[in-house]
Every structure is written in structure tokens, then in C-alpha cells.
Design a protein around this motif. Sequence first.
Motif, PDB file in Angstrom:
ATOM      1  N   ARG A   1      -3.807  15.419  -5.004  1.00 20.82           N
ATOM      2  CA  ARG A   1      -2.748  14.771  -5.784  1.00 20.82           C
ATOM      3  C   ARG A   1      -2.213  13.535  -5.068  1.00 20.82           C
ATOM      4  O   ARG A   1      -1.944  12.518  -5.705  1.00 20.82           O
ATOM      5  N   ALA A   2      -2.049  13.633  -3.765  1.00 24.83           N
ATOM      6  CA  ALA A   2      -1.522  12.494  -3.015  1.00 24.83           C
ATOM      7  C   ALA A   2      -2.473  11.310  -3.127  1.00 24.83           C
ATOM      8  O   ALA A   2      -2.045  10.155  -3.160  1.00 24.83           O
ATOM      9  N   THR A   3      -3.787  11.602  -3.221  1.00 27.22           N
ATOM     10  CA  THR A   3      -4.773  10.524  -3.256  1.00 27.22           C
ATOM     11  C   THR A   3      -4.860   9.873  -4.630  1.00 27.22           C
ATOM     12  O   THR A   3      -4.982   8.653  -4.732  1.00 27.22           O
ATOM     13  N   VAL A   4      -4.793  10.661  -5.687  1.00 25.62           N
ATOM     14  CA  VAL A   4      -4.978  10.068  -7.012  1.00 25.62           C
ATOM     15  C   VAL A   4      -3.657   9.717  -7.695  1.00 25.62           C
ATOM     16  O   VAL A   4      -3.632   8.918  -8.614  1.00 25.62           O
ATOM     17  N   GLU A   5      -2.559  10.335  -7.255  1.00 23.92           N
ATOM     18  CA  GLU A   5      -1.261  10.003  -7.843  1.00 23.92           C
ATOM     19  C   GLU A   5      -0.482   9.112  -6.874  1.00 23.92           C
ATOM     20  O   GLU A   5      -1.022   8.695  -5.866  1.00 23.92           O
ATOM     21  N   ARG A   6       0.754   8.804  -7.228  1.00 22.26           N
ATOM     22  CA  ARG A   6       1.573   7.935  -6.373  1.00 22.26           C
ATOM     23  C   ARG A   6       2.722   8.728  -5.789  1.00 22.26           C
ATOM     24  O   ARG A   6       3.676   9.052  -6.496  1.00 22.26           O
ATOM     25  N   HIS A   7       2.656   9.043  -4.524  1.00 22.50           N
ATOM     26  CA  HIS A   7       3.761   9.772  -3.902  1.00 22.50           C
ATOM     27  C   HIS A   7       4.087   9.166  -2.547  1.00 22.50           C
ATOM     28  O   HIS A   7       3.727   9.738  -1.521  1.00 22.50           O
TER      29      HIS A   7
ATOM     30  N   VAL B   1       0.862  -1.182   0.000  1.00 31.32           N
ATOM     31  CA  VAL B   1       0.000   0.000   0.000  1.00 31.32           C
ATOM     32  C   VAL B   1       0.900   1.234   0.000  1.00 31.32           C
ATOM     33  O   VAL B   1       1.827   1.342   0.796  1.00 31.32           O
ATOM     34  N   VAL B   2       0.656   2.153  -0.929  1.00 31.07           N
ATOM     35  CA  VAL B   2       1.441   3.396  -0.990  1.00 31.07           C
ATOM     36  C   VAL B   2       0.955   4.318   0.116  1.00 31.07           C
ATOM     37  O   VAL B   2      -0.211   4.721   0.121  1.00 31.07           O
ATOM     38  N   ALA B   3       1.832   4.617   1.074  1.00 32.06           N
ATOM     39  CA  ALA B   3       1.424   5.476   2.185  1.00 32.06           C
ATOM     40  C   ALA B   3       2.094   6.836   2.055  1.00 32.06           C
ATOM     41  O   ALA B   3       3.301   6.932   1.882  1.00 32.06           O
ATOM     42  N   THR B   4       1.289   7.880   2.104  1.00 33.92           N
ATOM     43  CA  THR B   4       1.787   9.248   2.021  1.00 33.92           C
ATOM     44  C   THR B   4       1.434   9.968   3.311  1.00 33.92           C
ATOM     45  O   THR B   4       0.265  10.009   3.696  1.00 33.92           O
ATOM     46  N   VAL B   5       2.444  10.510   3.984  1.00 39.42           N
ATOM     47  CA  VAL B   5       2.200  11.302   5.184  1.00 39.42           C
ATOM     48  C   VAL B   5       2.484  12.752   4.833  1.00 39.42           C
ATOM     49  O   VAL B   5       3.566  13.073   4.346  1.00 39.42           O
ATOM     50  N   LEU B   6       1.507  13.612   5.047  1.00 35.80           N
ATOM     51  CA  LEU B   6       1.664  15.026   4.723  1.00 35.80           C
ATOM     52  C   LEU B   6       1.702  15.837   6.012  1.00 35.80           C
ATOM     53  O   LEU B   6       0.727  15.861   6.770  1.00 35.80           O
ATOM     54  N   ARG B   7       2.846  16.461   6.250  1.00 32.22           N
ATOM     55  CA  ARG B   7       2.975  17.296   7.457  1.00 32.22           C
ATOM     56  C   ARG B   7       2.637  18.731   7.078  1.00 32.22           C
ATOM     57  O   ARG B   7       3.443  19.420   6.452  1.00 32.22           O
ATOM     58  N   PHE B   8       1.454  19.169   7.486  1.00 27.57           N
ATOM     59  CA  PHE B   8       0.981  20.492   7.094  1.00 27.57           C
ATOM     60  C   PHE B   8       1.392  21.552   8.104  1.00 27.57           C
ATOM     61  O   PHE B   8       1.314  21.337   9.316  1.00 27.57           O
ATOM     62  N   ALA B   9       1.802  22.705   7.584  1.00 30.89           N
ATOM     63  CA  ALA B   9       1.941  23.901   8.423  1.00 30.89           C
ATOM     64  C   ALA B   9       0.523  24.342   8.790  1.00 30.89           C
ATOM     65  O   ALA B   9      -0.445  23.854   8.204  1.00 30.89           O
ATOM     66  N   PRO B  10       0.360  25.256   9.760  1.00 30.66           N
ATOM     67  CA  PRO B  10      -0.997  25.707  10.082  1.00 30.66           C
ATOM     68  C   PRO B  10      -1.732  26.210   8.836  1.00 30.66           C
ATOM     69  O   PRO B  10      -1.163  26.904   8.015  1.00 30.66           O
ATOM     70  N   PHE B  11      -2.997  25.820   8.745  1.00 26.97           N
ATOM     71  CA  PHE B  11      -3.818  26.213   7.586  1.00 26.97           C
ATOM     72  C   PHE B  11      -4.263  27.653   7.714  1.00 26.97           C
ATOM     73  O   PHE B  11      -4.538  28.148   8.805  1.00 26.97           O
ATOM     74  N   ILE B  12      -4.356  28.296   6.578  1.00 21.22           N
ATOM     75  CA  ILE B  12      -4.862  29.657   6.573  1.00 21.22           C
ATOM     76  C   ILE B  12      -5.520  29.892   5.216  1.00 21.22           C
ATOM     77  O   ILE B  12      -5.204  29.219   4.241  1.00 21.22           O
ATOM     78  N   GLY B  13      -6.454  30.803   5.168  1.00 23.42           N
ATOM     79  CA  GLY B  13      -7.121  31.081   3.897  1.00 23.42           C
ATOM     80  C   GLY B  13      -8.269  32.020   4.150  1.00 23.42           C
ATOM     81  O   GLY B  13      -8.555  32.375   5.291  1.00 23.42           O
ATOM     82  N   GLU B  14      -8.911  32.423   3.087  1.00 20.36           N
ATOM     83  CA  GLU B  14      -9.949  33.446   3.208  1.00 20.36           C
ATOM     84  C   GLU B  14     -11.056  33.023   4.182  1.00 20.36           C
ATOM     85  O   GLU B  14     -11.534  33.819   4.972  1.00 20.36           O
ATOM     86  N   HIS B  15     -11.427  31.742   4.124  1.00 23.92           N
ATOM     87  CA  HIS B  15     -12.527  31.305   4.981  1.00 23.92           C
ATOM     88  C   HIS B  15     -12.063  30.436   6.127  1.00 23.92           C
ATOM     89  O   HIS B  15     -12.859  29.915   6.872  1.00 23.92           O
ATOM     90  N   ALA B  16     -10.745  30.271   6.229  1.00 26.27           N
ATOM     91  CA  ALA B  16     -10.270  29.154   7.048  1.00 26.27           C
ATOM     92  C   ALA B  16     -10.078  29.480   8.511  1.00 26.27           C
ATOM     93  O   ALA B  16     -10.066  30.629   8.920  1.00 26.27           O
ATOM     94  N   ASP B  17      -9.882  28.432   9.230  1.00 20.59           N
ATOM     95  CA  ASP B  17      -9.517  28.358  10.644  1.00 20.59           C
ATOM     96  C   ASP B  17      -9.970  29.528  11.486  1.00 20.59           C
ATOM     97  O   ASP B  17      -9.314  30.550  11.592  1.00 20.59           O
TER      98      ASP B  17
END
Lengths: 388, 317
Positions: free
Chosen positions: A261-267, A209-225
Motif C-alpha cells: 500500500r505504501a508503494t502504490v498509494e500516497r502515505h 518525492v513522497v517518502a514513507t518510513v515504516l518502522r516495523f516491529a519484529p516480523f513473525i509468521g508461519e514461515h518467517a524469521d
Amino acid sequence: MSERTSGSVRRVRGAQRDERSGSSARRARSSSSTSRGSAPKVVLVTGVARRLGAQVAARLVADPRVERVIGVDLAAPSTELARLLDGVELHRVDLRNPEIARLLGDEGVQAVAHLAITTAVDYQSGGRGATKELNVIGTMQLLAACQQAPELRKLVIRSSTAAYGASFRDPAVFTEDTEPRETPRGGFARDVLDVEGYVRGFRRRCPDVVATVLRFAPFIGEHADTRLKRYFSLPVVPTVLGRDPRLQFVHVDDAVEVLHRATVERHPGTYNVAGRGVLTLSQAIRRAGRVTLPVIEPGLSAVAGFAKSSGALDFSLDQLDLFVHGRVVDTTRLVEEFGFEPRSTAAAFDDFIRGAGFGPLGPDRVRRAERAILDGIRRVRDTAEGDR
Amino acid sequence: MSDGRFEAGDAHQMAADAHQMAADAHQLAGDADETAEADVWDGRVARLLALLRHRLTGDYEVDEFGFDRQLTESVFLPLMRPFYRTWFRVETYGIKHLPDDGPALIVANHSGTIALDAAMLCVAVHDEHPARRFLRLLGADFVFRMPGLSEVARKSGSTLACNPDAERLLRSGELVGVFPEGFKGVGKPFAERYKLQRFGRGGFVSAALRTGTPIIPVSIVGAEETYPLLGNIRPLARLLGAPYFPVTPLFPWLGPLGMVPLPSKWLIEFGEPIVTEGMADSADDPMAVFNLADQVRETIQQTLHRLLELRPDPWSA
């Protein structure tokens, strides 16, 4: 169990072959042409009652390569998010319940995007202890279920740069290979480390199983958090006296893109996801047009405690460490592997301010003040010269 | 390297920013000039206001190590310049040994109770070199533990003395400065002045070897006499969490006045670069590392003796 495992081996042989050729060519494969072909048809997304999960699910629905998107959450999504989730098959499932294993098997799920890992402590439903339960036990159970899912080929985990901790002894920039010097204090960071530990175990047990771990910085955006928004819209923004941490953010839209991309591609592997560049906290507050209120460090702990008990703000100890020492990560690996670069931290923050609005010291007002002073000087001098 | 590209991008952005700022100031100055005659003070006031606006609205760049170029250029360096020019009358030799661009590791002796030599070295590199480069210092973790000090250090371009940071800076083409003696150097008694202390584990050498960066030995004369360290009140140091609590002829007897550095005469010599290219394999070889560290140390020590002969009187003009 053994029967199931052998079954899964037989059924995913195609994927396995893919994996073998892929791993030998992993370094060379910079374009995602090979990965495009392997887009999963059935995807399960956890945490769809939150904005990030809902946005990722909606994004996957819009992808023609994905035939079915199954959304899972303990809670029902709000009406606003429910609109986003049009086309997603919703299931209200507790990840800690064996039901999830049945769902993965019966529906023939090929990819799991595990986004139900959350920083937010919900005081209505049991506080920090309950959040830890959901984050850690939920992941553990989900991974156990994934191990038995016959069709599963891909696993994407939402992690956080909080895994690196924050201290004055740390290097200025964390790469994916940096080990935290000490176990970070604060619940969320420990949850993240536990979760990543389970994923390591899962990788050993299910190498196909291809496992991808994504370490995100704090999220920010117009509507976010709303939490960051609340912090940056305080009348005076408390900071730690004598500290100006370097911060990084990632725009929610870019996070959704990377998760898609992580879900549909292979990384396969672990990646830092953050906007390039840095804003210091004082700089960010100034860009938001706000005024800082430096508080001595022990004082801030008290303020945080008070704010927490009054429900105005909620801060955990790892966030306090972040606000003292800051945290910056290197995103070279992400950009090279995904062929995608999230917008810079400054650009993400600008977008956030557009949504949240400027405080009393917005750039227009400062510019007007500057003009007024220059005009004032000129007027004074003109009159002085006129007198002469 | 993509790192290099990012850095270059940042630098470019910063340059553009600085340019924009100058243009703004010029325009505002121009406005002011319409009524009054061309007056330098108009320009200065306009520039200062433009700077204040940039600071107030957060409109400036900070790199990933926390280096704030605008603040360093417009506040830190101007604050240090009177000390450099008038108070210590610093003279430099061999500035041509610094590259115009690309990385180099500057290794210097450390002395003077508080690290004034670090600040003076930064001014020397920026003001004396034609490319007006910034020196990125590597500091002890004590510096980054202290509130206030840690931020001044980061904003002026310093970062923690550790191999990942040193190598990252060198790979992105920066001039990196290091004082391998550390606290052993700054905190040594006055009687041992200009005697180089041990050079730690030689981490700086392996960083240079791994990145193929030339090492430039630098000898600083003059810092030893600024605060002659006569004693150390250990219990107070322990209480404050500091490496030592200094006793000098003036401190703590004269209180804050005792913190004024004595106006010694300073000489800084930049030595010939030691090439390390193609030696990346020996970065993990302790013998090679120690030998190179020793070579650098010997060079600095001998240069110190030579400079001291040039300056027989520490208080000369």
C-alpha cells in the motif's frame, strides 16, 4: 547535476501539483481515493534475495496498476524465492555502486521500495561491519541515486521500531514522535537511526518525492524469521531473570500488505507497523509450549556471546535491551492513514507457533494433565468413600 | 478516541476470558460433582487448576503497559488482602468520590519506608468501590530499573511516572494513582511523620489539565508507623543503588524478621474531586500548575490532621 535537477523538476511537475494539494489536505484525506490514481508504473524493490523483499516484489507484480517490477539485490535469490520472483526483472547490483543510479534513470523508475536493510549479520561475508556497510552506505548511495532519478515520485523505506531503543526510562508506548532518550546501543538500531537521518535529508532536498518510513516491529509468521524460530524452539528458552519484557510482533503478510500500500498509494510520513496488543516474553514462551530458563543479565550476555561464537544464535546488544525492557508502539497513525490494521500480536504469534510447532508443554498436554489430576482426586475420594 | 476503543476491546476480551475461565472451572467442578456431593473444595481445586492451565499455556491478556489483570485478581490482591483487612485494619472514607467509570487522577501522600501504602491503596480502590476498579499507579524509575520489582509493578498495573504514560492511561479512561512526594515522602525520618513533602514539578497536575481529568486528593494515615525510619545508612544505599538504606527499630537488627511491618491502624480518605475540565490551556502555565498542586497538597495535609485526631492511638483496633 543542476541540469538534471531542473529536468527532474520539469518532468515531475504533475506529481508536484499532486503533492501540494495533497499536503494541504493531508489530515482530511483518510480514504485513499486520491492516492489510488497515482500508482507508479515502474517500481524498484531492493533486497529481493530475502523473503520480505521477494514477497513484496511478487505482490507488486500481481498488482495490475504496476507495469514493471525491478528487483535488486547483491546476492542471487534462493531457488525457493526465485519461484516467487516470477515476473520480476532481476538485477544483481550492489547499492554502493553508481550502477544503481543508471538503473533508476534508464528504466524510468517511479517508486523505490528500499527493503535491503537487515538485522541479520552474515558471518560468511564480513560480519557486522559488512552489514552496517550494506545498511548505511547502501541507503546513502541509493538515496543519492534517487535524488537524480527524473521519474521518481515515491520512496518507501523499511525501518524498525529498534529506532526507539529500549530502556527502563522510556514511556510504555512509543508514538512516532517519541525521541529515543539515549542512542540505542547495538548496531542495527544505530543503522536504522542513520538511515532515517538520511531520509530526513532526502525529504528536504526532494520535497516532490513522497517518502514513507515504516518502522516495523519484529516480523513473525508461519514461515518467517528463522532466528526467532530458533530462539523459541530451544529446549529451554533463556530469558533475563526478573524481567518479562512486553513484546510486539507484526505478521509478515501484514508487513507485505503495508509495504504494498505504501508503494502504490500516497502515505507520506513515518508510521509504526505492529500488531495491536502485547505478549510478554514469558507468555509467548508459554504459548509456544516451552520452558523458560531465567538467566541473570550479565550471564545472558555471556550466553549470547557463546551462542554467537558457536553460530547457534545471534544476538546483538539492542536485542538484549529489548529482552530486558521490551518495546511497544502505538499504531493509531498507521490504522487511520492506511485504513488497514495488521492482525494482533497474539494472532501473529499463534500463526507463528502453528508453523514452528508446540514444545513439550502444549495446551493439549496441559489440559490432559489437568483432567488427570481431577480424575485422580475423584478416584482417591471414591475409594476412600468405598472403604467407609 | 481509537485508543479508548482499543482499551475497551481489551477489557472486553479480558472479561470474556475471565468468563471462559469461570465456565471451564464450573464445568470441571461439575464433572467432579457427578460422583461426590457438592463440595466447595472441588470447585476450588478445579478453579485453581483451570487458573494454572491458563497461566501455563499463556492463555491470558496483558495490556500495553504490562498490566496482567488475571494475575492481579488471583494472586497480587489476595496476597495483600490479609494485610489490608487483618494486619492494618484499614478503614476508608469517601470511596463514593471515585467515578464508576472513566478517568480520575488519585493523588496521595506517600510514607512508610517501603511503599506499602501503594499496595493498600490498590486494594482499597478495588475492594471498597462497587465497580471493583483497578488503580494504575505511576512509579519512580528506580522501580523499573530493579529486576523482579519492575515486573511485579508492571503486572499489577503500574507504569513509569512520565507524562506520556499518565496521559495515555487517563485518555483510555483508567483510574491513575500518583504519589507526588516520591522518595522524599517514603524516605523521610519518623520525626517528620505526616508532614507532607514538596510536590516535585507538578507533572501530575499538567497531565490532569491536559486530559481534563478530575483530581481526587487522598490522605493515608497509618503507613508512617509501619516502618518508623530512624536513620539511613548512606554508603550502603549508594552501594545498592537504592535511594536510601533504612534503619528502623527492627531493621536491620532482626534481619528478615525486621521486615515485618508494625501493625498500625490505617485510615484512607478519598477527598472531593477537583474538576479540571476546560483548563487544558493552562497545562503549560507554571503558575496555574503550581497553584493547583498547592491546593491538592493543602487538602491532603489538612485531611491528614483531621484523620490523626480520629485516630489518637496508632495501634488502636
